[in-house]
Design a protein around this motif. Structure first.
Motif, PDB file in Angstrom:
ATOM      1  N   LEU A 240       0.649  -0.888   0.218  1.00  0.00           N
ATOM      2  CA  LEU A 240       0.315  -0.381  -0.216  1.00  0.00           C
ATOM      3  C   LEU A 240       0.410   1.261   0.038  1.00  0.00           C
ATOM      4  CD1 LEU A 240      -2.145  -1.039   2.716  1.00  0.00           C
ATOM      5  CD2 LEU A 240      -3.195  -1.536   0.201  1.00  0.00           C
ATOM      6  N   ALA A 241       0.381   2.290  -0.733  1.00  0.00           N
ATOM      7  CA  ALA A 241       1.218   3.285  -0.755  1.00  0.00           C
ATOM      8  C   ALA A 241       0.264   4.704  -0.504  1.00  0.00           C
ATOM      9  CB  ALA A 241       2.436   3.501  -2.431  1.00  0.00           C
ATOM     10  N   VAL A 242       0.606   5.538  -0.049  1.00  0.00           N
ATOM     11  CA  VAL A 242       0.046   7.089  -0.072  1.00  0.00           C
ATOM     12  C   VAL A 242       0.276   7.905  -0.180  1.00  0.00           C
ATOM     13  CG1 VAL A 242      -1.361   8.229   1.523  1.00  0.00           C
ATOM     14  CG2 VAL A 242      -1.440   6.277   2.238  1.00  0.00           C
ATOM     15  N   VAL A 243      -0.752   8.410  -1.951  1.00  0.00           N
ATOM     16  CA  VAL A 243      -0.163   9.470  -2.508  1.00  0.00           C
ATOM     17  C   VAL A 243      -0.607  10.250  -2.128  1.00  0.00           C
ATOM     18  CG1 VAL A 243       0.878   9.834  -5.126  1.00  0.00           C
ATOM     19  CG2 VAL A 243       0.868   7.442  -4.559  1.00  0.00           C
ATOM     20  N   GLY A 244       0.088  11.693  -2.364  1.00  0.00           N
ATOM     21  CA  GLY A 244      -0.634  12.567  -2.333  1.00  0.00           C
ATOM     22  C   GLY A 244      -0.722  13.303  -3.453  1.00  0.00           C
ATOM     23  N   LYS A 250       3.385   9.523   0.689  1.00  0.00           N
ATOM     24  CA  LYS A 250       3.109  10.262   2.102  1.00  0.00           C
ATOM     25  C   LYS A 250       3.390   9.466   2.939  1.00  0.00           C
ATOM     26  CE  LYS A 250      -0.278  13.131   3.086  1.00  0.00           C
ATOM     27  NZ  LYS A 250      -1.797  13.243   2.744  1.00  0.00           N
ATOM     28  N   ARG A 251       3.030   7.936   2.923  1.00  0.00           N
ATOM     29  CA  ARG A 251       3.046   6.740   3.419  1.00  0.00           C
ATOM     30  C   ARG A 251       2.646   5.587   2.721  1.00  0.00           C
ATOM     31  NH1 ARG A 251      -1.434   5.161   8.020  1.00  0.00           N
ATOM     32  NH2 ARG A 251      -0.550   3.723   9.105  1.00  0.00           N
ATOM     33  N   HIS A 252       4.164   4.380   3.252  1.00  0.00           N
ATOM     34  CA  HIS A 252       3.728   3.083   2.888  1.00  0.00           C
ATOM     35  C   HIS A 252       3.624   1.985   4.004  1.00  0.00           C
ATOM     36  CE1 HIS A 252       7.988   2.264   2.650  1.00  0.00           C
ATOM     37  NE2 HIS A 252       8.146   3.607   2.994  1.00  0.00           N
ATOM     38  N   LEU A 253       3.021   0.708   3.658  1.00  0.00           N
ATOM     39  CA  LEU A 253       3.517  -0.667   4.790  1.00  0.00           C
ATOM     40  C   LEU A 253       2.673  -1.663   3.972  1.00  0.00           C
ATOM     41  CD1 LEU A 253      -0.446  -1.062   7.190  1.00  0.00           C
ATOM     42  CD2 LEU A 253      -0.148   1.211   4.634  1.00  0.00           C
ATOM     43  N   THR A 254       2.820  -2.760   4.129  1.00  0.00           N
ATOM     44  CA  THR A 254       2.220  -3.869   3.866  1.00  0.00           C
ATOM     45  C   THR A 254       1.361  -5.156   4.302  1.00  0.00           C
ATOM     46  OG1 THR A 254       4.148  -5.123   4.838  1.00  0.00           O
ATOM     47  CG2 THR A 254       4.597  -4.322   2.133  1.00  0.00           C
ATOM     48  N   LEU A 255       0.667  -5.341   3.465  1.00  0.00           N
ATOM     49  CA  LEU A 255      -0.131  -6.886   4.980  1.00  0.00           C
ATOM     50  C   LEU A 255       0.274  -7.883   4.600  1.00  0.00           C
ATOM     51  CD1 LEU A 255      -3.931  -3.771   4.891  1.00  0.00           C
ATOM     52  CD2 LEU A 255      -1.577  -4.040   6.454  1.00  0.00           C
ATOM     53  N   SER A 256       0.075  -8.975   5.053  1.00  0.00           N
ATOM     54  CA  SER A 256       0.382 -10.165   4.939  1.00  0.00           C
ATOM     55  C   SER A 256      -1.023 -10.514   4.530  1.00  0.00           C
ATOM     56  CB  SER A 256       0.929 -10.640   6.136  1.00  0.00           C
ATOM     57  OG  SER A 256       1.266 -11.850   5.866  1.00  0.00           O
ATOM     58  N   LEU A 257      -0.026 -11.780   4.003  1.00  0.00           N
ATOM     59  CA  LEU A 257      -1.650 -12.578   3.145  1.00  0.00           C
ATOM     60  C   LEU A 257      -1.209 -14.659   3.789  1.00  0.00           C
ATOM     61  CD1 LEU A 257      -3.062 -11.006  -0.191  1.00  0.00           C
ATOM     62  CD2 LEU A 257      -3.482 -10.593   2.355  1.00  0.00           C
ATOM     63  N   ALA A 367       5.609  -0.438  -7.578  1.00  0.00           N
ATOM     64  CA  ALA A 367       4.995  -0.639  -8.319  1.00  0.00           C
ATOM     65  C   ALA A 367       3.501  -0.169  -7.448  1.00  0.00           C
ATOM     66  CB  ALA A 367       4.430  -1.902  -7.973  1.00  0.00           C
ATOM     67  N   ALA A 368       3.438   0.106  -5.930  1.00  0.00           N
ATOM     68  CA  ALA A 368       1.154   0.582  -5.723  1.00  0.00           C
ATOM     69  C   ALA A 368       2.358   2.215  -5.621  1.00  0.00           C
ATOM     70  CB  ALA A 368       1.644   0.182  -4.113  1.00  0.00           C
ATOM     71  N   TYR A 369       3.240   2.865  -5.719  1.00  0.00           N
ATOM     72  CA  TYR A 369       3.413   3.776  -5.834  1.00  0.00           C
ATOM     73  C   TYR A 369       3.243   4.637  -6.928  1.00  0.00           C
ATOM     74  CZ  TYR A 369       5.830   8.617  -5.837  1.00  0.00           C
ATOM     75  OH  TYR A 369       6.430   9.672  -5.319  1.00  0.00           O
ATOM     76  N   VAL A 370       3.669   3.368  -8.159  1.00  0.00           N
ATOM     77  CA  VAL A 370       3.740   3.720  -9.676  1.00  0.00           C
ATOM     78  C   VAL A 370       1.815   3.929  -9.856  1.00  0.00           C
ATOM     79  CG1 VAL A 370       3.484   3.375 -11.684  1.00  0.00           C
ATOM     80  CG2 VAL A 370       5.619   3.021 -10.370  1.00  0.00           C
ATOM     81  N   ILE A 371       1.209   2.733  -9.834  1.00  0.00           N
ATOM     82  CA  ILE A 371      -0.577   2.863  -9.690  1.00  0.00           C
ATOM     83  C   ILE A 371      -1.061   4.141  -8.664  1.00  0.00           C
ATOM     84  CG2 ILE A 371      -2.443   1.375  -9.146  1.00  0.00           C
ATOM     85  CD1 ILE A 371      -0.671  -1.315  -8.604  1.00  0.00           C
ATOM     86  N   GLY A 372      -0.563   4.681  -7.814  1.00  0.00           N
ATOM     87  CA  GLY A 372      -0.988   5.228  -7.550  1.00  0.00           C
ATOM     88  C   GLY A 372      -0.944   6.778  -7.839  1.00  0.00           C
ATOM     89  N   ARG A 373       0.341   7.597  -8.775  1.00  0.00           N
ATOM     90  CA  ARG A 373       0.611   8.670  -9.238  1.00  0.00           C
ATOM     91  C   ARG A 373      -0.261   8.120 -10.590  1.00  0.00           C
ATOM     92  NH1 ARG A 373       4.389  11.461  -8.578  1.00  0.00           N
ATOM     93  NH2 ARG A 373       5.095  11.524 -11.094  1.00  0.00           N
ATOM     94  N   ARG A 374       0.063   6.738 -11.385  1.00  0.00           N
ATOM     95  CA  ARG A 374      -1.163   6.750 -12.437  1.00  0.00           C
ATOM     96  C   ARG A 374      -2.617   7.155 -12.290  1.00  0.00           C
ATOM     97  NH1 ARG A 374       0.326   1.724 -16.229  1.00  0.00           N
ATOM     98  NH2 ARG A 374       1.691   3.219 -16.417  1.00  0.00           N
ATOM     99  N   ALA A 375      -3.339   6.935 -10.972  1.00  0.00           N
ATOM    100  CA  ALA A 375      -4.235   7.302 -10.618  1.00  0.00           C
ATOM    101  C   ALA A 375      -4.632   8.503 -10.805  1.00  0.00           C
ATOM    102  CB  ALA A 375      -4.888   6.636  -9.637  1.00  0.00           C
ATOM    103  N   LEU A 376      -3.606   9.597 -10.364  1.00  0.00           N
ATOM    104  CA  LEU A 376      -3.569  10.730 -10.526  1.00  0.00           C
ATOM    105  C   LEU A 376      -3.053  11.568 -11.369  1.00  0.00           C
ATOM    106  CD1 LEU A 376      -1.967  11.486  -7.043  1.00  0.00           C
ATOM    107  CD2 LEU A 376      -4.457  11.885  -7.427  1.00  0.00           C
TER     108      LEU A 376
END
Length: 520
Positions: A240-244, A250-257, A367-376
């Motif tokens: 997960l990557a929180v993109v301003g 702004k923040r990033h973390l992972t959640l185990s599955l 990769a999550a960061y790139v997804i967030g930037r592309r969404a913006l």
């Protein structure tokens, strides 16, 4: 010519329940109705393929009513289910004439005739239930909820009244502890419409009640930023990557599955996936941002004998990507969180090449960061250092020499290999190496090879991100998907081939000495 108006997405809620019949006669009468309705759906499907229309099929003098002994509303619902199956087949690009009611997998298993005794008996029972165990009735506001399958609340209990025709009814107690039960009961008291679908499984009748709701007003939108999500099978976790709104992390973390993978049964797995979906949406609500995910329709799972290996196929088959994202999307919309889907092309490559070494991130968070930037709406420019590297002939010669030598080595191994499965794996690796060699060769003199921006669409000429991935990961770092991407910093800052050689020299897995090369 006017553009086709885009349909607004519908939002549904539902309740799953088990039906308990106080009288055995009611149970058997319902089974007979479900058998006739299921046959009517198959009949309607074949007539739709012939070009007949809905109004013609549901007429009282048509066979759906006379031969299958259904009232006009049941007949109309049978046509609707048949139309849904037909539309689904066409959307998936399948031949509608080859649809198998009851499931192709079951059909093919029965056709092989390799089972006997109890396993064969159980398989035939399952096939019969899927072919004959369906009954559907849509809700209608003018009919006070649902005409043919009506819910009645009496003395704190919920009952389902089934219209059998000719003024006869069957009654069943609705048994469930679903969290949406109170909302369903409210609709029953308010005479609001709800759809009902009955299905037969293991000799018991199950009911699914669904209804459409107005979408929740958006409270968290991409105007405040996005939460980029990337699901990974190895290691099995969520990045997960929180993109301003300015495109900065702004923040990033992972959640185990891994806990999902260890779930003892499907029910427990579903509960764990819903728990993770709640964590993701809660994080988006906390920051007031939208949710951004990749738009993927199909992921290849592999099959036995394809040469990919048992461990790899297991990782792919446990990969609950679509299931998890459906839950995240559904929950986000209910909570008023905007959902944005982006083209997945090159998100992983850009993340690994650009942001993982630049910001010291893992490849998955990058990769999550790139997804967030592309969404913006941000475009990913190629760093100047990488552009300089692509123009360096010595870099291209090194990478091409690596893959040419790799092809010869794999071909020699395949010629000596007797195991057909390992030969198949080697053939796949040879094909991959040849494609990489072709990609590197096409870079020279291509007018589109120096394009600096990718927005998820194919570039004219060679895609520079793919060339960089092919030319650096395996020849220099020794793996197709390396974990440590920090050595690429020297290219980001210097860009010249000499920068790599001065800093550490070619990887022991690169060049003519390839003893430590690993695929995967």
């Amino acid at each position: 010519m006017s553009k086709r108006r885009k349909r607004k997405p519908k939002h549904f809620r539902g309740v799953y329940a088990l039906l308990v019949f106080p009288f055995a006669e009611d149970f058997h009468l319902l089974l007979d109705l479900m058998r006739r309705f299921s046959a009517a759906v198959r009949y309607a499907y074949n007539r739709l393929l012939e070009g007949k229309g809905r109004e013609e099929l549901k007429r009282q003098d048509d066979l759906l009513c006379t031969f299958f002994r259904l009232n006009t509303r049941h007949a109309d619902d049978a046509v609707l289910k048949a139309q849904a199956v037909l539309d689904s087949a066409r959307e998936r690009g399948e031949d509608p004439r080859k649809v198998v009611f009851g499931g192709r997998k079951l059909f093919e298993t029965l056709r092989r005739r390799h089972l006997s005794g109890k396993p064969l008996k159980e398989l035939k029972r399952e096939w019969k239930e899927k072919r004959q165990g369906l009954l559907y009735s849509r809700g209608d506001r003018t009919k006070g909820g649902n005409l043919n399958l009506r819910l009645e609340a009496e003395d704190g209990a919920l009952w389902l009244r089934v219209n059998l025709g000719n003024g006869r009814y069957a009654w069943a107690l609705v048994k469930t502890s679903h969290p949406n039960l109170s909302a369903l009961v409210e609709r029953v008291h308010a005479s609001l419409p709800y759809n009902v679908e009955l299905s037969l499984k293991d000799g018991k009748v199950h009911a699914t009640f669904t209804w459409e709701e107005e979408p929740t007003p958006l409270a968290a939108t991409k105007e405040n930023g996005v939460l980029g999500i990337d699901v990974n099978s190895d290691p099995y976790h969520l990045a997960l990557a929180v993109v301003g709104p300015d495109g900065n992390l702004k923040r990033h973390l992972t959640l185990s599955l891994e806990e999902v993978d260890r779930a003892p049964n499907r029910g427990t797995k579903e509960l764990l996936l819903w728990k993770i979906a709640h964590q993701v949406v809660s994080l988006a609500e906390e920051h007031g941002v939208a949710v951004a995910t990749e738009r993927l329709k199909h992921l290849p799972k592999g099959r036995r004998g394809d040469g990919s290996g048992r461990a790899f196929r297991r990782k792919q088959h446990r990969f609950a990507y679509a299931s998890l994202l459906r839950k995240v999307h559904s929950l986000a919309r209910k909570k008023g969180v905007q959902v944005v889907e982006v083209n997945p092309q090159d998100t992983s490559a850009i993340g690994m090449l650009k942001y993982a070494p630049l910001l010291s991130l893992s490849k998955d968070v990058a990769a999550a960061y790139v997804i967030g930037r592309r969404a913006l709406g941000f475009k990913e420019k190629l760093p100047k250092g990488y552009g300089k590297l692509l123009r360096d002939e010595r870099f291209r010669d090194h990478a091409q020499g690596f893959y040419a030598s790799r092809v010869r080595e794999l071909q020699a191994k395949r010629a000596q290999e007797q195991n057909p499965y390992l030969r198949r794996r080697l053939s796949r690796e040879i094909g991959e190496a040849k494609r990489h060699l072709s990609l590197l060769s096409s870079l020279q003199g291509s007018p589109g090879s120096q394009r600096e921006v990718t927005d998820g669409r194919n570039s004219p000429g060679v895609n520079p991100w793919r060339v960089l991935r092919v030319g650096t990961f395996l020849p220099l770092l020794g793996r197709e998907v390396p974990r440590d991407l920090s050595p690429l910093k020297v290219f980001l800052h210097r860009g010249a081939w000499e920068g790599w050689r001065e800093s550490r020299g070619p990887h022991p897995g690169g060049g003519p000495k390839r003893a430590n090369v690993h695929f995967g």
